[in-house]
Structures are given as C-alpha cells and as structure tokens.
Write a protein that holds these residues in place. Sequence first.
Motif, PDB file in Angstrom:
ATOM      1  N   ALA A 480       0.819  -1.163  -0.067  1.00 46.69           N
ATOM      2  CA  ALA A 480      -0.032  -0.009  -0.112  1.00 46.69           C
ATOM      3  C   ALA A 480       0.945   1.417   0.039  1.00 46.69           C
ATOM      4  CB  ALA A 480      -0.907   0.058   1.246  1.00 46.69           C
ATOM      5  N   GLU A 481       1.985   1.188   0.695  1.00 46.57           N
ATOM      6  CA  GLU A 481       2.963   2.370   0.610  1.00 46.57           C
ATOM      7  C   GLU A 481       3.676   2.598  -0.589  1.00 46.57           C
ATOM      8  OE1 GLU A 481       6.816   3.635   3.081  1.00 46.57           O
ATOM      9  OE2 GLU A 481       5.618   2.153   4.105  1.00 46.57           O
ATOM     10  N   ARG A 482       3.972   1.338  -1.051  1.00 45.96           N
ATOM     11  CA  ARG A 482       4.431   1.628  -2.409  1.00 45.96           C
ATOM     12  C   ARG A 482       3.702   2.078  -3.550  1.00 45.96           C
ATOM     13  NH1 ARG A 482       7.303  -4.360  -4.214  1.00 45.96           N
ATOM     14  NH2 ARG A 482       8.055  -5.142  -2.088  1.00 45.96           N
ATOM     15  N   ASP A 483       2.436   1.782  -3.515  1.00 45.80           N
ATOM     16  CA  ASP A 483       1.341   2.395  -4.467  1.00 45.80           C
ATOM     17  C   ASP A 483       1.342   3.836  -4.309  1.00 45.80           C
ATOM     18  OD1 ASP A 483       1.103  -0.194  -5.484  1.00 45.80           O
ATOM     19  OD2 ASP A 483      -0.738  -0.400  -4.728  1.00 45.80           O
ATOM     20  N   LEU A 484       1.129   4.336  -2.904  1.00 47.33           N
ATOM     21  CA  LEU A 484       1.142   5.653  -2.355  1.00 47.33           C
ATOM     22  C   LEU A 484       2.227   6.502  -3.228  1.00 47.33           C
ATOM     23  CD1 LEU A 484      -0.491   5.659   0.979  1.00 47.33           C
ATOM     24  CD2 LEU A 484      -1.378   6.242  -1.368  1.00 47.33           C
ATOM     25  N   ILE A 485       3.704   5.841  -2.706  1.00 48.03           N
ATOM     26  CA  ILE A 485       4.827   6.570  -3.456  1.00 48.03           C
ATOM     27  C   ILE A 485       4.910   6.573  -4.686  1.00 48.03           C
ATOM     28  CG2 ILE A 485       7.441   6.447  -3.420  1.00 48.03           C
ATOM     29  CD1 ILE A 485       7.042   5.187  -0.564  1.00 48.03           C
ATOM     30  N   TYR A 486       4.501   5.761  -5.436  1.00 45.98           N
ATOM     31  CA  TYR A 486       4.517   5.614  -6.957  1.00 45.98           C
ATOM     32  C   TYR A 486       3.657   6.613  -7.490  1.00 45.98           C
ATOM     33  CZ  TYR A 486       7.330   1.259  -7.400  1.00 45.98           C
ATOM     34  OH  TYR A 486       8.386   0.461  -7.331  1.00 45.98           O
ATOM     35  N   ALA A 487       2.291   6.778  -6.851  1.00 46.27           N
ATOM     36  CA  ALA A 487       1.475   7.800  -7.317  1.00 46.27           C
ATOM     37  C   ALA A 487       1.851   9.029  -7.225  1.00 46.27           C
ATOM     38  CB  ALA A 487       0.066   7.528  -6.438  1.00 46.27           C
ATOM     39  N   ASP A 488       2.377   9.314  -6.023  1.00 47.57           N
ATOM     40  CA  ASP A 488       3.281  10.856  -5.912  1.00 47.57           C
ATOM     41  C   ASP A 488       3.989  11.277  -6.800  1.00 47.57           C
ATOM     42  OD1 ASP A 488       1.421  11.127  -3.613  1.00 47.57           O
ATOM     43  OD2 ASP A 488       2.930  10.567  -1.979  1.00 47.57           O
ATOM     44  N   PHE A 489       4.962  10.133  -6.992  1.00 49.77           N
ATOM     45  CA  PHE A 489       5.942  10.436  -8.092  1.00 49.77           C
ATOM     46  C   PHE A 489       5.305  10.529  -9.438  1.00 49.77           C
ATOM     47  CE2 PHE A 489       9.047   9.258 -11.201  1.00 49.77           C
ATOM     48  CZ  PHE A 489      10.447   9.679 -10.882  1.00 49.77           C
ATOM     49  N   ARG A 490       4.393   9.767  -9.769  1.00 51.81           N
ATOM     50  CA  ARG A 490       3.620  10.209 -11.115  1.00 51.81           C
ATOM     51  C   ARG A 490       3.013  11.623 -11.230  1.00 51.81           C
ATOM     52  NH1 ARG A 490       1.502   5.078 -10.031  1.00 51.81           N
ATOM     53  NH2 ARG A 490       2.798   3.292 -11.121  1.00 51.81           N
ATOM     54  N   GLN A 491       2.405  12.075  -9.986  1.00 53.17           N
ATOM     55  CA  GLN A 491       1.641  13.488  -9.876  1.00 53.17           C
ATOM     56  C   GLN A 491       2.727  14.484  -9.892  1.00 53.17           C
ATOM     57  OE1 GLN A 491      -1.203  12.851  -6.801  1.00 53.17           O
ATOM     58  NE2 GLN A 491      -2.121  10.712  -7.727  1.00 53.17           N
ATOM     59  N   GLY A 492       3.992  14.156  -9.527  1.00 49.72           N
ATOM     60  CA  GLY A 492       4.830  15.414  -9.300  1.00 49.72           C
ATOM     61  C   GLY A 492       5.030  15.836  -8.117  1.00 49.72           C
ATOM     62  N   LYS A 493       4.544  15.001  -6.990  1.00 54.65           N
ATOM     63  CA  LYS A 493       4.538  15.614  -5.737  1.00 54.65           C
ATOM     64  C   LYS A 493       6.260  15.154  -5.154  1.00 54.65           C
ATOM     65  CE  LYS A 493      -0.079  15.020  -4.471  1.00 54.65           C
ATOM     66  NZ  LYS A 493      -1.095  14.190  -3.809  1.00 54.65           N
ATOM     67  N   ILE A 494       6.564  14.223  -5.581  1.00 60.02           N
ATOM     68  CA  ILE A 494       8.096  13.503  -5.497  1.00 60.02           C
ATOM     69  C   ILE A 494       8.947  13.710  -6.640  1.00 60.02           C
ATOM     70  CG2 ILE A 494       9.486  11.751  -4.746  1.00 60.02           C
ATOM     71  CD1 ILE A 494       7.130  10.552  -3.265  1.00 60.02           C
ATOM     72  N   LYS A 495      10.162  14.435  -6.637  1.00 56.76           N
ATOM     73  CA  LYS A 495      10.873  14.486  -7.948  1.00 56.76           C
ATOM     74  C   LYS A 495      12.047  13.458  -7.861  1.00 56.76           C
ATOM     75  CE  LYS A 495      10.799  18.021 -10.244  1.00 56.76           C
ATOM     76  NZ  LYS A 495      10.383  18.295 -11.242  1.00 56.76           N
ATOM     77  N   VAL A 496      12.497  12.905  -6.635  1.00 52.99           N
ATOM     78  CA  VAL A 496      13.457  11.996  -6.690  1.00 52.99           C
ATOM     79  C   VAL A 496      12.989  10.760  -5.977  1.00 52.99           C
ATOM     80  CG1 VAL A 496      16.028  11.488  -5.828  1.00 52.99           C
ATOM     81  CG2 VAL A 496      15.193  13.988  -6.591  1.00 52.99           C
ATOM     82  N   LEU A 497      13.244   9.528  -6.543  1.00 54.72           N
ATOM     83  CA  LEU A 497      12.778   8.406  -5.848  1.00 54.72           C
ATOM     84  C   LEU A 497      13.948   7.277  -5.899  1.00 54.72           C
ATOM     85  CD1 LEU A 497      10.525   6.658  -4.626  1.00 54.72           C
ATOM     86  CD2 LEU A 497       9.692   6.082  -7.036  1.00 54.72           C
ATOM     87  N   VAL A 498      14.173   6.716  -4.861  1.00 59.60           N
ATOM     88  CA  VAL A 498      15.135   5.724  -4.646  1.00 59.60           C
ATOM     89  C   VAL A 498      14.601   4.372  -4.502  1.00 59.60           C
ATOM     90  CG1 VAL A 498      17.221   4.899  -3.164  1.00 59.60           C
ATOM     91  CG2 VAL A 498      16.508   7.332  -3.284  1.00 59.60           C
ATOM     92  N   VAL A 499      14.891   3.488  -5.547  1.00 60.96           N
ATOM     93  CA  VAL A 499      14.362   2.145  -5.556  1.00 60.96           C
ATOM     94  C   VAL A 499      15.403   1.093  -5.655  1.00 60.96           C
ATOM     95  CG1 VAL A 499      12.181   2.975  -6.828  1.00 60.96           C
ATOM     96  CG2 VAL A 499      14.272   2.645  -8.068  1.00 60.96           C
ATOM     97  N   SER A 500      15.040  -0.134  -5.333  1.00 57.85           N
ATOM     98  CA  SER A 500      15.835  -1.224  -5.305  1.00 57.85           C
ATOM     99  C   SER A 500      15.492  -1.857  -6.509  1.00 57.85           C
ATOM    100  CB  SER A 500      15.700  -2.175  -3.961  1.00 57.85           C
ATOM    101  OG  SER A 500      14.383  -2.936  -4.123  1.00 57.85           O
ATOM    102  N   LYS A 501      15.826  -3.164  -6.604  1.00 57.35           N
ATOM    103  CA  LYS A 501      15.337  -4.028  -7.925  1.00 57.35           C
ATOM    104  C   LYS A 501      13.995  -4.638  -7.978  1.00 57.35           C
ATOM    105  CE  LYS A 501      16.812  -8.464  -5.915  1.00 57.35           C
ATOM    106  NZ  LYS A 501      17.732  -9.790  -6.066  1.00 57.35           N
ATOM    107  N   VAL A 502      13.299  -4.003  -6.845  1.00 59.81           N
ATOM    108  CA  VAL A 502      11.896  -4.514  -7.012  1.00 59.81           C
ATOM    109  C   VAL A 502      11.134  -3.402  -8.183  1.00 59.81           C
ATOM    110  CG1 VAL A 502      11.538  -5.051  -4.527  1.00 59.81           C
ATOM    111  CG2 VAL A 502      11.214  -2.699  -5.178  1.00 59.81           C
ATOM    112  N   ALA A 503      11.730  -2.686  -8.433  1.00 61.66           N
ATOM    113  CA  ALA A 503      11.136  -1.414  -9.540  1.00 61.66           C
ATOM    114  C   ALA A 503      11.739  -1.679 -10.805  1.00 61.66           C
ATOM    115  CB  ALA A 503      11.371   0.046  -9.044  1.00 61.66           C
ATOM    116  N   ASN A 504      12.468  -2.790 -10.996  1.00 65.71           N
ATOM    117  CA  ASN A 504      12.836  -3.242 -12.534  1.00 65.71           C
ATOM    118  C   ASN A 504      11.981  -3.708 -13.167  1.00 65.71           C
ATOM    119  OD1 ASN A 504      15.572  -2.814 -11.468  1.00 65.71           O
ATOM    120  ND2 ASN A 504      16.054  -5.207 -11.821  1.00 65.71           N
ATOM    121  N   PHE A 505      10.661  -3.991 -12.895  1.00 63.46           N
ATOM    122  CA  PHE A 505       9.685  -5.048 -13.683  1.00 63.46           C
ATOM    123  C   PHE A 505       8.460  -4.272 -13.632  1.00 63.46           C
ATOM    124  CE2 PHE A 505      13.128  -7.719 -12.583  1.00 63.46           C
ATOM    125  CZ  PHE A 505      13.668  -8.169 -13.660  1.00 63.46           C
TER     126      PHE A 505
END
Length: 600
Positions: A480-505
């Motif tokens: 649930a937290e991942r989905d919120l962070i991804y949504a904030d990134f898409r909407q421009g609320k977050i400009k920088v996001l640090v991700v592990s290999k879980v975001a590869n795919f």
Amino acid sequence: MPQGDNPLIIQSDRTLLLDVHAPRAKECAAALIPFAELVSSPEHLHTYRISPLSLWNAASAGFTSDKVTETLAEFSRYELPQAVTAWVRETEGRFGRLRLVPGPVTEKDGIKDEQLYLVSNSPIVYKEIAANPAARKFLFESSYSLPEEEAAAYKLSDVEKQFCFLLNLTDRGIVKEKLLQLGWPVKDDVPLRDGAKLDIQLRKTCLSGQDFQVRDYQKAAAEALVGNKGSGTGFGTIVLPCGAGKTIVGMEIMSLLQTNTLIVTTNISAVHQWINELLDKTNLTSDQIAEYTGEQKTIKSVTVATYQILTWRADKDSPYPHFALFRQNDWGLVIYDEVHMLPAPVFRVTAELQAVRRVGLTATLVREDGCEGQVFSLVGPKRYDVPWKELEKNKWIASALCIEIRLDMPESTEIEYAVAGARVKHRLASENPDKLAVVTQLVSKYTEDKILVIGQYLDQLKDISDALKAPIITGKTPNAERDLIYADFRQGKIKVLVVSKVANFAIDLPDASLAIQVSGTFGSRQEEAQRLGRILRPKERTSRFFTLISRNTVEEDFGANRQKFLAEQGYSYRIVRYTDESSLDQIDGEEQAALCQGEA
C-alpha cells in the motif's frame, strides 16, 4: 555477382553485417526481423545472427527457407555463401517434420482422458525419436486410428499415419520441450480451446478523459499472435521495448479473443497497474476483475496474479498449492507479463496449459538462465518484434542518452578490495561510498528532471535516501505504501525516488526522465533493459541513463556486458572519468555530440 551498393555482408559463420549507411539499409533491417537476431547495433555496422531458434521462429510464422534465402540474396553485397543457404534449408526443414494433432478421447466415470498424436513425415526422424530414452518416457508407438475425415482436416499423409506416437494431453508441453532439445521443433496443430465468453471492448475515451487509440504496431503485434484463430495460432511471444505499451497489446489481444483471461505479472504493484489500466481503457468493471496475490485471493472473469504467489509453497518438498488457479476458471487466454522472468516452476504449469491461448510479453528474450528455448516451446515462438530505435525515431518511446561515470575507489578500501573474494569484490565496488557524492551532484545538476536512483544493496540505497531526503522503495516496503509513493511520483509531488530491484519490472512511471544506476546484478543484460525502460515512456525531453562504476574493479568487467546490451539496441554509450564535481561538466558536451549524431 557482387552488388556494391547493397547493405548486407553475409559471412559463412551465419553472421550478417548491415552497413547502415548503404542504400536500402532500413528496408533490409526490416526484412531481417522475421528470421535473424540482432546481436549489436553500434554506429556503422549492425551485426545479426541466424540461429536454429530464429529460423524455427520464422518457420512457425510461415516464413520459409526459400523466403529466407531470397531475402538474403536480395540484399547481399557479395555472392551468398553456399554453406549458409544449405544450412538454412536443412535447419528450417526440421520444423514440420514432427506435428502434434488431436488424438483419441475416452471417458470413464464422467472424466475425459484426452490423448494426442505426434506424427512424423520421416521414418528416420521417427526412429531417432523412438530410440531416445528422454522422449520414450512420454511417447508410445502407435498407428493413426481416428476417422478419415479427422485425418483429412489436418492433411495427414499416409507416412504420418504410419509413423506416429501417442502421448497424454498433459504431457504436450514437456514433449515439445524435450524434442526441441533434440533439435526437432514440433509444429503444434492441436486447436486451442476458446474458454468462457467475455465481452471485452476497448474504449475510445479513457475513464481518465484522455483519447485512446491503439497504435499500428500494437495492433500488428496482437494480430500476429491471434492469427485466424485456427490451428497453429494463438500462442507466442511479443517483444517490445519498455514504454512501447505491451499492456495495451495484451488488452488488444483480449478484445480480439473475447474470453476469460488470466494475467500473471511480477509484483503486486504491477497487478494494481494492470487492473487500473483495464478499468481505464476497457468496458470491464471492477466486478469482473480480481486480484490473486498474497493480500487477496479472489477469482473472476479477468484475474491478475503474481509469479510469487503461484510459486509459493510451505517448504521445498511441498506441492505448489496456488497452481490450482490455472484450473479454477475456464480460461481462454493466459498473459505472461515480463515472460523473461517466468520462474522455472511456472514452466511446469505452462507445460500443462498447452490447450489454452497464451502470450508472453517482454522487452527482451534474453534470459540469464538460458531458457529462451523453453519460452519458445512452452509459451510459444516469437510472433512480433520491433527495434527499439525504430520506435524512438517515430516518437513512440523517448530518446535516451547512456552515460557511464567512472570513479576511483577510496584509498581506505583498496587493500580490503585487493584481498577479497569475487563476490565480496563486486559488493565493495558497487557500494563505493564516493558514489553518494556523485549522485548528490547529479541530482543538483538536473533539477528539471524526475529522477530514479536504482541500486542493488539496501544499506547503500538507505544512505542515498537519507542524503537526498527522498523516499525509498525496497522489497520490505508494504504494498500500500509503494502504491502511494509511485502515485506521488507520477503526480509530481516527489521529484526523486530511490528504488531497489523491485522496481525493475512492470512499473509504469511515465514522467521519469533520468535514472542513476548505482549498483546492479553482475552485469545482467536483462536488468539493463528493464532499468533503461523505466525512463523510455514517451516525453518531450531526452532521457538520461547514468551508471556509476568503480574504476579498475570487477564492476568495469560486468559493465561491459551491460554496455553490450545497450549497443545491441543502438544506443551509444559515453564514458566520463570522474575526479571532482567539475568532471560532470563534460556531460553537456557528450550529450550534445550524441544528439547531433542521432539527428544525423
């Protein structure tokens, strides 16, 4: 006779060199797609290779050996080597020597027992298969005994009726896999079942209000898979780069087949992404779509599951309880998203699901475990492919600049690195603490970009996250937290996001325009494709893909393998030697040179 202006140089080892500056070079590149594999595509000469698998892929799509040699002869600068034409004819001729056709069906106590015939048009091939212990475990010598009209429907010759085996329907996939290993690809002419009917229509206007239209290449990919819905169609693999809309291709296939669909993807975020896309772009409602994951286990007409839940079991000796999902609905289509990630246990289920239409979606058929042949035999042959650079040229994916920044290891770690074992060396080089300063400087330099910092090691990523005051997503981040962070990134609320290999795919972050790769998995080409793909969604600005490498370490060696993949896709790879922050000023000049080269 030599044709001096022709673009293709064909060598006796079956490598093909394409001179991209010659007349008809683009026409030739398009003509090679059905039967040759692109090996590398740097600035001037692109290298292709013809392999048995590439020829059998072509044969399964109706591309004959005569057509292959005609194409080679048409574009060849020099006389076609006789060894190549003979090998093409002999190798592609192996496809179709063995065919699968329907066999007898018996019923006992209301339970159907279905069998298939494996027929051969060559007594020699038949004898070779009969003498092979691995094949004989699943095949039983027989004579064709079904009514004549059924034999006529599949155009069985008298030879095929005489030289045939019986096999159980459930062994269909494993037999195809074993025979491919013997160098005998099977032409599967057994019709696929339709599954339960389901009305699936694509919208012209998304629920989000945007106009929606399937692109020409997406339609072509879907139609190549579905075919005429007859025997030999309805299964295969579609290769498109990240950002090209493989999800749309999957939905177009669903609309063509109109049937209950099981979609299997890489993680829960990807599951939610598929569900959101289906709701936004089709007439399906939330009552018709289910999630089958570690969090929810419901089954509806369209069900989206993860590979992880399917391969879960209590211990290594226990059965896989969730495999039952494949049999708990009248599926007419299975979509394997990111099929290059298909786990080995799911291959076993795929072998049983040979009666169902199925498609694998992927950006690259490169598998680090060498299982491309299993994808061919169990999911299906490659049905559609298009070069990354071609889509970039048509603005369907973003243009990208790939830059490697090489920095020294700190003196304090040099001795520790020198005496360490291979795996520890890789980790020490990857976690070079001086990378943190370079990441910080790049983030400060490109303030207009939406930035992903991608890495392998969690301690390193946590340090970067703290320094940048940026959110971090790892395997431990609740869904649930991942989905919120991804949504904030898409909407421009977050400009920088640090991700592990879980975001590869299978994660869609359409506005990401800059990626900084600080560490990776031993030079994996597959990983490089996925990470570059995070920033290839269409956009106005040019994307940048930075990789930080520790000089004179194993990272340089592994980096060369990743560079090879980028070169294969036509991307130039620029190298910058880092000494201090002023070294990053070189990047602007490097970028300008790359852009000018691309425009030329």
